[in-house]
Scaffold this active site. Structure first.
Site, PDB file in Angstrom:
ATOM      1  N   GLU A   1       0.843  -1.195   0.000  1.00 54.51           N
ATOM      2  CA  GLU A   1       0.000   0.000   0.000  1.00 54.51           C
ATOM      3  C   GLU A   1       0.876   1.243   0.000  1.00 54.51           C
ATOM      4  O   GLU A   1       1.566   1.528   0.997  1.00 54.51           O
ATOM      5  CB  GLU A   1      -0.936   0.023   1.214  1.00 54.51           C
TER       6      GLU A   1
ATOM      7  N   LYS B   1     -10.541 -15.271  15.078  1.00 51.17           N
ATOM      8  CA  LYS B   1     -10.496 -14.619  13.763  1.00 51.17           C
ATOM      9  C   LYS B   1     -11.732 -13.762  13.491  1.00 51.17           C
ATOM     10  O   LYS B   1     -12.114 -13.565  12.349  1.00 51.17           O
ATOM     11  CB  LYS B   1     -10.357 -15.669  12.640  1.00 51.17           C
TER      12      LYS B   1
ATOM     13  N   ASP C   1       0.132 -14.689  12.728  1.00 52.81           N
ATOM     14  CA  ASP C   1      -1.049 -15.197  12.040  1.00 52.81           C
ATOM     15  C   ASP C   1      -1.857 -13.981  11.567  1.00 52.81           C
ATOM     16  O   ASP C   1      -2.535 -13.337  12.367  1.00 52.81           O
ATOM     17  CB  ASP C   1      -1.870 -16.071  12.985  1.00 52.81           C
TER      18      ASP C   1
ATOM     19  N   HIS D   1      -1.460  10.828  -1.106  1.00 50.59           N
ATOM     20  CA  HIS D   1      -1.674   9.677  -1.988  1.00 50.59           C
ATOM     21  C   HIS D   1      -1.370  10.031  -3.436  1.00 50.59           C
ATOM     22  O   HIS D   1      -0.894   9.181  -4.204  1.00 50.59           O
ATOM     23  CB  HIS D   1      -3.111   9.163  -1.849  1.00 50.59           C
TER      24      HIS D   1
END
Length: 518
Positions: free
Chosen positions: A214, A346, A420, A511
Site C-alpha cells: 500500500e 479470527k 497469524d 496519496h
C-alpha cells in the site's frame, strides 16, 4: 500428570473421512491422529468393522515414511510411542467394503491409560476423478515434490511463473506452516522509524519493518514516528493477557446448565490442574461462564508465554473438558463442543474489547503544540475536535474501533514478523482518546484490547520473519510483551499521522504524491 479422555473425546482420535478400500483388493484402511496426550500404544486388541471382527494378526500399522509394522509387534520394547500430532494408518486385511456408512470400533491398550475404545461411523465413498494437486509421500517438501506442483500450476493455468518459484530457505522449515508448498509471495518490506518506545519491556529506539504493497503506508507511519520522537517517544504498557478457548455444554433445560456452571466454579482448582498438565507454559487464569437457553458457555482464559497460544489452549481445554465430562454427576450433558464460537477466533467482537484476547496494550504520548504546528500544520484543538466528530461516525457505523486505521500498521508488522495475519480481525480493535492538556499540547492514547502476537511458534521461526523479529530485538524467551509494546507504539504513530493529514487536508495530496493515485 495426564488426563483421562472420555468416550466422547476419544472419538476425536479418528480421522473422519479416512475409511477407504486399498487398491488391488489389498484390504481396508483408516487413520487415527493423536489430539489428546502423548501415550505409548502397547496393544491392538481388535477392530470391528461392518460386522467383521479382526484381531491383531489381521492388522498392520503404517507409521509413515515407509515404516509399516504388524499390530502383533507393537507391544515389544514397552510399546509404540504415539505423540500428540502424529497420525497412523491401520490397514485391515479383509475384503473391501461396499459404498455407504459403516460402524467402526477399535479396542486398544495404552500406557498410561490402559484399555481404550473408539467407536465411530464413517463412509466408503466412490473415488472421484477430479484433478488433484501433486503430493509426495513421505517427503512433500522435497525439491521433486515442489517442482511437480510448480509444473502442475503452469500446465493447469497455461501460465509461466518466474518469481513465485524463487526462494532462499530450506522448504523443510515450512512443515507445520504451509501445505502443498509451491513458492513464495514476495511482499515488499519498508523501514520506518526508528521509533522511541518508553515501555516496561521495550525501551529504546526501534527500526520498524513493515511488509506492505500500500503506497504511502510506510511514509505515513514514519512521519508519525518522527512526531512522537520529537515529543519524547511513546509510552506503552501491557495491562492484560488472556487467550481463550470457549467450549459449550448442552443440557435438557436451563436449570441443568445453571447447576453445572455452579459446579464448575466449585471445581476450578481441579479443572485448572487438568488443563495445565498438558503444557509447561499454559496457565489457566479463570473461567467465565455465560448461560443462555439450555447451554453453558465456558470461556477458559489462559496466559501462554511467548506463543499466541490458540493451539496450546485448545489442547489444555480439551483435557479439562475430558475431566469435566468424566466427573460431572449432575444433570446429563447431552452434547459438548470444544469451541462454541464464543472465543471469537479470527473475528472482531465486543467481548474481546471488554475482556481481552491476547495482549491488552495501551500506547500514549503527549505531542507538543509546536511540533504539530510546524510539522503538520494542525493544532491540538483541531485534532481533539476532529476526534470528537469521528467518535460519532464510529458509533453510528458500529465499528469496532473509533480510531482511523490501526489494521494498516498491525497487518504490515504481522506479515513481516510471521504472525497469524488473520488475527488482525481481532487485533485491529482499538479505543482511541485525545485531549488538549493544560499546557496546550495534545495527549493521545490508544488501547488495543485484543492484540494477538507471538515471538515463538507459528511463523515466527521462518527465515525472513525471524530476521524481522531479530531486527526488533524480539527473539528469545520473555520477548512477547516487548513486541506487543512496539506494535502498540507503531499503531499510535499511524493514528497520529493520518489524523493530522485529514485535519490539514494533506490526505489526498499525499496519496497523489506517493500512492496509488499516481
Amino acid at each position: 500428570m495426564i488426563f483421562t479422555p472420555s468416550p466422547m473425546l476419544l472419538k476425536l482420535l479418528y480421522t473422519r473421512g479416512s475409511l477407504h478400500n486399498l487398491p488391488d483388493n489389498g484390504g481396508v484402511a483408516f487413520s487415527l491422529k493423536n489430539r489428546l496426550d502423548t501415550v505409548r500404544l502397547t496393544r491392538i486388541d481388535q477392530v470391528h468393522v461392518d460386522g467383521r471382527t479382526l484381531g491383531p494378526e489381521q492388522i498392520t500399522i503404517d507409521l509413515g515414511n515407509g515404516n509399516i509394522r504388524p499390530a502383533t509387534e507393537i507391544g515389544e520394547g514397552g510399546g509404540l510411542e504415539f505423540p500428540v500430532g502424529q497420525s497412523i494408518t491401520l490397514r485391515l486385511h479383509t475384503n473391501p467394503l461396499p459404498e455407504g456408512m459403516h460402524p467402526v470400533q477399535l479396542q486398544f491398550q495404552t500406557d498410561p491409560f490402559g484399555e481404550l475404545q473408539v467407536e465411530v461411523e464413517d463412509a466408503i465413498v466412490q473415488q472421484d476423478q477430479r484433478v488433484r494437486i501433486p503430493r509426495f509421500e513421505p517427503d512433500d517438501y522435497a525439491e521433486a515434490a515442489i517442482q511437480a506442483r510448480q509444473r502442475f500450476a503452469q500446465d493447469f493455468t497455461n501460465q509461466e511463473f518466474e518469481h513465485i518459484t524463487k526462494y532462499s530457505f530450506d522448504p523443510h522449515q515450512l512443515k507445520g506452516n504451509c501445505e502443498h508448498f509451491a513458492g513464495v509471495a514476495q511482499v515488499p518490506i519498508g523501514l520506518a522509524g526508528p521509533l522511541r518506545v518508553n515501555g516496561e519491556h521495550a525501551q529504546g529506539d526501534f527500526l520498524i519493518p513493515m511488509a506492505t504493497t500500500e503506497g504511502t503506508l510506510v511514509a505515513s507511519y514514519n512521519r508519525g514516528m518522527q512526531l512522537l520522537n520529537l515529543s519524547g517517544g511513546v509510552k506503552c504498557t501491557v495491562i492484560g493477557d488472556a487467550m481463550q478457548r470457549a467450549p459449550v455444554f448442552v443440557f435438557d433445560d436451563a436449570r441443568g446448565a445453571r447447576d453445572f456452571s455452579r459446579w464448575v466454579e466449585e471445581c476450578i482448582d481441579k479443572i485448572r490442574h487438568e488443563a495445565e498438565a498438558t503444557s509447561r507454559v499454559a496457565k489457566l487464569q479463570y473461567i467465565d461462564t455465560y448461560l443462555a437457553n439450555k447451554f453453558a458457555y465456558l470461556r477458559f482464559n489462559y496466559s501462554t508465554g511467548d506463543a499466541a497460544g490458540q493451539n496450546m489452549v485448545g489442547r489444555a481445554t480439551f483435557a479439562a473438558c475430558s475431566w469435566i465430562l468424566a466427573n460431572y454427576q449432575g444433570a446429563p450433558i447431552r452434547n459438548f463442543y470444544l469451541e462454541s464460537n464464543f472465543a471469537t477466533d479470527k473475528k472482531a467482537s465486543q467481548i474481546n474489547v471488554m475482556r481481552t484476547r491476547g495482549k491488552r496494550v495501551v500506547a500514549e504520548a503527549v505531542i507538543k503544540r509546536d511540533v504539530l504546528q510546524q510539522r503538520m500544520r494542525v493544532t491540538p484543538e483541531q485534532l481533539a475536535y476532529h476526534g470528537q466528530v469521528a467518535n460519532v461516525g464510529a458509533f453510528m457505523s458500529g465499528a469496532n474501533n473509533n480510531g482511523l486505521h490501526s489494521a494498516n500498521g498491525i497487518t504490515a508488522m504481522f506479515i513481516a514478523t510471521g504472525q497469524d495475519v488473520a488475527n488482525v480481525s481481532e487485533s485491529s480493535a482499538g479505543i482511541i482518546y485525545s485531549e488538549r492538556t493544560p499546557e496546550g499540547d495534545l495527549y493521545l492514547s490508544i488501547t488495543i484490547p485484543s492484540l494477538i502476537v507471538a515471538t515463538h511458534g507459528g511463523g515466527t521461526g521462518l527465515a525472513t520473519q525471524n530476521e524481522c523479529l531479530r531486527m526488533l530485538g524480539c527473539t528469545g524467551r520473555g520477548s512477547v510483551n516487548k513486541f506487543a509494546e512496539i506494535v502498540a507504539g507503531v499503531v499510535l504513530a499511524g493514528e497520529l499521522s493520518l489524523a493530522a493529514a485529514i485535519s490539514s487536508s494533506d490526505w489526498v495530496s499525499s496519496h497523489e504524491q506517493y500512492g496509488r493515485n499516481r
